[in-house]
Design a protein around this motif. Structure first.
Motif, PDB file in Angstrom:
ATOM      1  N   UNK A 107      27.352  41.831  28.662  1.00  0.00           N
ATOM      2  CA  UNK A 107      27.643  40.314  29.232  1.00  0.00           C
ATOM      3  C   UNK A 107      29.002  40.707  29.997  1.00  0.00           C
ATOM      4  N   UNK A 108      29.986  41.726  29.794  1.00  0.00           N
ATOM      5  CA  UNK A 108      31.318  41.425  30.406  1.00  0.00           C
ATOM      6  C   UNK A 108      31.176  41.360  32.064  1.00  0.00           C
ATOM      7  N   UNK A 109      30.562  42.203  32.711  1.00  0.00           N
ATOM      8  CA  UNK A 109      30.551  42.111  34.096  1.00  0.00           C
ATOM      9  C   UNK A 109      30.138  40.835  34.527  1.00  0.00           C
ATOM     10  N   UNK A 110      28.946  40.342  33.972  1.00  0.00           N
ATOM     11  CA  UNK A 110      28.454  39.068  34.334  1.00  0.00           C
ATOM     12  C   UNK A 110      29.539  37.957  34.361  1.00  0.00           C
ATOM     13  N   UNK A 111      29.974  37.939  33.073  1.00  0.00           N
ATOM     14  CA  UNK A 111      31.084  36.772  32.828  1.00  0.00           C
ATOM     15  C   UNK A 111      32.220  36.724  33.704  1.00  0.00           C
ATOM     16  N   UNK A 112      32.708  37.965  33.803  1.00  0.00           N
ATOM     17  CA  UNK A 112      34.020  38.408  34.576  1.00  0.00           C
ATOM     18  C   UNK A 112      33.826  38.083  36.048  1.00  0.00           C
ATOM     19  N   UNK A 113      32.684  38.232  36.605  1.00  0.00           N
ATOM     20  CA  UNK A 113      32.311  37.788  37.908  1.00  0.00           C
ATOM     21  C   UNK A 113      32.075  36.428  38.303  1.00  0.00           C
ATOM     22  N   UNK A 114      31.543  35.831  37.348  1.00  0.00           N
ATOM     23  CA  UNK A 114      31.188  34.387  37.388  1.00  0.00           C
ATOM     24  C   UNK A 114      32.347  33.492  37.001  1.00  0.00           C
ATOM     25  N   UNK A 115      33.314  34.127  36.218  1.00  0.00           N
ATOM     26  CA  UNK A 115      34.418  33.115  35.925  1.00  0.00           C
ATOM     27  C   UNK A 115      35.552  34.014  36.167  1.00  0.00           C
ATOM     28  N   UNK A 116      35.659  34.829  37.133  1.00  0.00           N
ATOM     29  CA  UNK A 116      36.787  35.564  37.044  1.00  0.00           C
ATOM     30  C   UNK A 116      38.111  34.961  37.431  1.00  0.00           C
ATOM     31  N   UNK A 117      38.235  34.170  38.234  1.00  0.00           N
ATOM     32  CA  UNK A 117      39.477  33.233  38.656  1.00  0.00           C
ATOM     33  C   UNK A 117      40.041  32.687  37.514  1.00  0.00           C
ATOM     34  N   UNK A 119      39.325  33.337  34.297  1.00  0.00           N
ATOM     35  CA  UNK A 119      39.692  34.279  33.247  1.00  0.00           C
ATOM     36  C   UNK A 119      40.979  35.128  33.439  1.00  0.00           C
ATOM     37  N   UNK A 120      41.504  34.756  34.766  1.00  0.00           N
ATOM     38  CA  UNK A 120      42.648  35.798  35.158  1.00  0.00           C
ATOM     39  C   UNK A 120      43.844  35.487  34.133  1.00  0.00           C
ATOM     40  N   UNK A 121      44.143  34.227  33.759  1.00  0.00           N
ATOM     41  CA  UNK A 121      45.186  34.318  32.796  1.00  0.00           C
ATOM     42  C   UNK A 121      44.954  34.789  31.511  1.00  0.00           C
ATOM     43  N   UNK A 122      43.605  34.724  30.937  1.00  0.00           N
ATOM     44  CA  UNK A 122      43.146  35.235  29.738  1.00  0.00           C
ATOM     45  C   UNK A 122      43.246  36.755  29.894  1.00  0.00           C
ATOM     46  N   UNK A 123      42.694  37.009  30.927  1.00  0.00           N
ATOM     47  CA  UNK A 123      42.666  38.703  31.131  1.00  0.00           C
ATOM     48  C   UNK A 123      44.316  39.324  30.984  1.00  0.00           C
ATOM     49  N   UNK A 124      45.173  38.576  31.531  1.00  0.00           N
ATOM     50  CA  UNK A 124      46.448  39.036  31.870  1.00  0.00           C
ATOM     51  C   UNK A 124      47.027  38.993  30.531  1.00  0.00           C
ATOM     52  N   UNK A 125      46.861  37.973  29.930  1.00  0.00           N
ATOM     53  CA  UNK A 125      47.395  37.851  28.364  1.00  0.00           C
ATOM     54  C   UNK A 125      46.996  38.791  27.552  1.00  0.00           C
ATOM     55  N   UNK A 126      45.677  39.195  27.676  1.00  0.00           N
ATOM     56  CA  UNK A 126      45.023  40.355  26.685  1.00  0.00           C
ATOM     57  C   UNK A 126      45.543  41.646  27.253  1.00  0.00           C
ATOM     58  N   UNK A 127      45.985  41.846  28.521  1.00  0.00           N
ATOM     59  CA  UNK A 127      46.596  43.193  28.981  1.00  0.00           C
ATOM     60  C   UNK A 127      47.978  43.263  28.438  1.00  0.00           C
ATOM     61  N   UNK A 128      48.669  42.111  28.421  1.00  0.00           N
ATOM     62  CA  UNK A 128      50.064  42.306  27.869  1.00  0.00           C
ATOM     63  C   UNK A 128      50.142  42.110  26.280  1.00  0.00           C
ATOM     64  N   UNK A 129      49.620  41.083  25.830  1.00  0.00           N
ATOM     65  CA  UNK A 129      49.578  40.789  24.373  1.00  0.00           C
ATOM     66  C   UNK A 129      48.536  40.898  23.520  1.00  0.00           C
ATOM     67  N   UNK A 130      47.295  41.507  24.032  1.00  0.00           N
ATOM     68  CA  UNK A 130      45.874  41.607  23.384  1.00  0.00           C
ATOM     69  C   UNK A 130      46.032  42.143  22.009  1.00  0.00           C
ATOM     70  N   UNK A 131      46.730  42.987  21.737  1.00  0.00           N
ATOM     71  CA  UNK A 131      46.684  43.588  20.174  1.00  0.00           C
ATOM     72  C   UNK A 131      47.224  42.531  19.188  1.00  0.00           C
ATOM     73  N   UNK A 132      48.295  41.875  19.691  1.00  0.00           N
ATOM     74  CA  UNK A 132      49.051  40.819  19.016  1.00  0.00           C
ATOM     75  C   UNK A 132      47.850  39.685  18.661  1.00  0.00           C
ATOM     76  N   UNK A 133      47.399  39.225  19.798  1.00  0.00           N
ATOM     77  CA  UNK A 133      46.401  38.164  19.687  1.00  0.00           C
ATOM     78  C   UNK A 133      45.366  38.349  18.695  1.00  0.00           C
ATOM     79  N   UNK A 134      44.867  39.647  18.692  1.00  0.00           N
ATOM     80  CA  UNK A 134      43.615  40.176  17.896  1.00  0.00           C
ATOM     81  C   UNK A 134      43.982  40.259  16.444  1.00  0.00           C
ATOM     82  N   UNK A 135      45.283  40.843  16.186  1.00  0.00           N
ATOM     83  CA  UNK A 135      45.696  41.098  14.984  1.00  0.00           C
ATOM     84  C   UNK A 135      45.861  39.722  14.263  1.00  0.00           C
ATOM     85  N   UNK A 136      46.363  38.833  14.878  1.00  0.00           N
ATOM     86  CA  UNK A 136      46.726  37.305  14.284  1.00  0.00           C
ATOM     87  C   UNK A 136      45.254  36.851  13.795  1.00  0.00           C
TER      88      UNK A 136
END
Length: 716
Positions: A107-117, A119-136
């Protein structure tokens, strides 16, 4: 094809699970009834039972099936707390990772292409603090783990990070449930495991990483401010240093929200853009273009004439344009808007105090909650031997120097092949100067695609500019009252005589004299800031050319908004400066305008793209206006109409670009532009035709073939 097969396999397995009611084996009642049978089997073949249980757990977790909790209890009942925890911990993490990878693959490629713009904030947040979000999320059992697995697979999180964070994050919950399994006989219902107190404990565990992050930030803040004494009260909410685009917008916004704001400017209000850059250069370009059109009047069916003009009057008009625009940025206007404007030099003496040496000699000391540094940039003058002796002008000083001349400099050397150098070289060539432009690189306007650089060079050459690329300026000399610049190419040197020399090799941020060094504010060509435009002091911000990464008036104003909102309201919410859609234009003739990626940047960054190009020489209005040259070039995601970047070369390219800027900002594709009515005949139709070229290239050929057969059949 592989994605479809995997999705089909997963679907078949999940449907089979429910179709054959396999879930009946994964209930508390079933587990308690079978406990003695499992225990006997485990006594006979402990390793086989452990392996089978481990494999089944991995399958249940990977397929996101209900029953993982029951299997956790079973592992506790059969193997005890230690061994049961080990088996469940690794099986659940491996199964979760398989679900994560399946979601990503399918699913990822389809979702990212469809909603890329979006999802940009979410992607940036995951890239920076993804481990912290998942741990929580892993620490709080309220969140369904299978949903976390699937959703995280749609993000850019690294698989290794997902696995180890899941392994650690689920350990606390695993211990609780495995321990409950060791007391299976006393367990009456699943709800008995998670008491309100236990849930609250998990909630505290989940929130703890966030709290720890806040505490860490607070400690860092205290450490930064440790040697300073904060005032008990403040004179101002905000002090802005610099009256250019960034500073003007910052102070204006602060006044609109009724903050007490002081703007400090030592020289001219309006900054570089009004006094030395955008405004005077465009006034000069207009006069030069009109002179050029008069010389080429036959292009429009008129008699060709030599353009007669007074260079002194041309330069006087430039200054008149500045004076006409100046009231928009004046002290009087901003005072009327509620901004206190002080004319003088500002120096930050501590994080909350600014000392102002007023132009009349008085000194004023102000305290403030927040400070915005918007001191702009100045022309860079290269350390060229002999340069000071022969004399030179910059894009800042030429307006006051050349206004004294009766004619344009007969021989003008322009150092630099960037936008400023190109604009001024072409303009002065059209106003009668013999211009030699010197660029040490392999082409002018190096940030643009090579075809754009070549087109720009051809245009300048056609206007009489001698464009020298791959030439390095070595030194300046004087001999018998004549001035020369010595350049080298391939080891060979030559002397070029000139009457005036213009340095246009770039601009550098104004960093000194404001107290930054004493406060320890880091600078690296610009003031170093974070995503919120904060310096190491969270109450001191930077905006505009002094902050980078762009040196445009519109980006300075853009940053001014973010800096002000964060300075005044950052205690409640902060906004990251958004550079996702930054347009710019170089106002040579023809204009070059761009937003987003061009081809050379896409190749450098390894971004896949398609190119669609429409030649403006085919546009009706351009033909009628005698400006049938240039093109619209659009980069899109392969197979999609999503716009990655646009370059326009042609008449009014900067104006035409706005439609694409709007489209990119709001996630609109080329189909939307194609479906929008454009007035005929206008230059803006070029945008629609470029979208039409994309549509033609992506026409559904199989559908069209069937339609051809259909229409043939209809004709009998």
């Amino acid at each position: 094809m592989k994605r479809a097969l995997l999705a089909l396999l997963i679907l078949v397995l999940v449907v089979s699970f429910f179709a054959f009611d396999l879930g009946r084996f994964l209930t508390l009642e079933s587990l308690k009834q079978s406990q003695h049978d499992f225990a006997a089997l485990k006594a006979q073949s402990p390793w086989m039972v452990a392996a089978v249980g481990f494999a089944l757990y991995v399958i249940v977790a990977a397929l996101s099936l209900p029953g993982a909790l029951i299997m956790t209890l079973a592992m506790g009942a059969l193997f005890g707390l230690v061994m049961g925890t080990l088996l469940v911990s690794f099986a659940s993490s491996i199964g979760a990772t398989l679900a994560f990878l399946a979601s990503r693959f399918v699913f990822r490629d389809t979702v990212q292409q469809r909603f890329g713009d979006k999802l940009k904030a979410i992607n940036n947040g995951i890239a920076k603090d993804g481990a912290l979000y998942l741990f929580t999320l892993r620490l709080i059992p309220v969140f369904p783990f299978f949903l976390v697995n699937l959703l995280m697979g749609l993000t850019p999180m690294r698989t290794r990070t997902f696995y180890w964070v899941s392994q650690v994050g689920m350990l606390a919950g695993t211990l609780v449930f495995v321990n409950a399994g060791t007391q299976l006989a006393q367990l009456q219902s699943l709800s008995g495991i998670l008491s309100p107190g236990l849930l609250f404990s998990f909630l505290l565990l989940g929130v703890f990483p966030m709290i720890a992050k806040k505490i860490t930030a607070w400690l860092q803040r205290r450490r930064v401010y440790a040697k300073w004494n904060s005032p008990a009260q403040f004179d101002r909410n905000l002090i802005v240093i610099g009256g250019g685009a960034g500073g003007l917008v910052s102070s204006y916004i602060a006044s609109v929200v009724n903050a007490k704001v002081t703007l400090i400017e030592a020289n001219k209000m309006g900054g570089d853009c009004l006094n030395y850059g955008c405004v005077p250069s465009k006034a000069l370009i207009k006069s030069a273009k009109l002179a050029h059109q008069i010389r080429h009047a036959d292009h429009y069916g008129l008699e060709t004439n030599e353009a007669k003009f007074s260079f002194r009057k041309v330069m006087a008009r430039v200054h008149e344009v500045i004076r006409t625009v100046a009231p928009h940025d004046s002290v009087e206007r901003f005072t009327g808007l509620g901004v206190e404007v002080l004319q003088g030099y500002a120096r930050i003496t501590d994080p909350w105090t600014v000392e102002v040496k007023l132009n009349d000699g008085a000194i004023q000391v102000l305290t403030t909650r927040s400070i915005i540094i918007a001191t702009g940039a100045r022309p860079f003058v290269p350390p060229l031997p002999g340069l000071d002796e022969v004399g030179y002008v910059t894009s800042d000083t030429l307006w006051d120097e050349f206004v004294k001349l009766d004619t344009a400099p007969a021989r003008l050397v322009v150092l630099g092949g960037g936008p400023i150098g190109c604009e001024l070289a072409q303009s002065f060539a059209r106003l009668g100067s013999h211009v030699t432009q010197i660029e040490k690189g392999s082409r002018i306007m190096v940030r643009e695609d090579s075809e754009v650089s070549e087109l720009a060079r051809a245009s300048l050459t056609a206007d009489g500019v001698d464009v020298l690329i791959d030439h390095k300026a070595v030194r300046c000399e004087q001999e018998d009252g004549h001035k020369y610049i010595v350049v080298e190419q391939d080891g060979k040197s030559r002397r070029i005589e000139f009457d005036a020399l213009l340095c246009a090799v770039g601009r550098v941020a104004r960093l000194t004299g404001y107290g930054l060094e004493e406060l320890g504010i880091e600078t690296q060509r610009t003031v170093v800031t974070n995503d919120y435009l904060e310096t190491i002091y969270p109450n001191i911000f930077a905006a505009g050319d002094v902050a980078g990464p762009y040196q445009f008036t519109h980006t300075a104003a853009h940053q001014g908004w973010y800096a002000t909102v964060n300075a005044l309201f950052g205690d409640f919410w902060k906004f990251k400066a958004d550079y996702s859609v930054v347009p710019w234009s170089t106002f040579i003739d023809p204009e070059v305008a761009r937003v987003g990626l061009n081809e050379q940047e896409a190749r450098e960054q390894g971004i896949a793209y398609e190119v669609v190009k429409y030649g403006i020489d085919e546009l009706d209005r351009a033909i009628a206006d005698g400006t049938a040259y240039g093109f619209v070039k659009v980069l899109t995601v392969p197979g999609k109409d999503k716009i990655l970047g646009v370059t326009i070369v042609g008449e009014h390219a900067g104006d035409l670009l706005v439609e694409f800027v709007l489209a990119m900002q709001h996630g609109l594709g080329l189909n939307k532009i194609l479906g929008t009515i454009h007035i005929y005949p206008t230059l803006a139709e070029a945008n629609k035709y470029a979208a039409g070229e994309w549509k033609r290239a992506h026409a559904p050929q199989k559908v069209l073939a069937w339609l051809k057969r259909y229409h043939t059949w209809k004709r009998g």
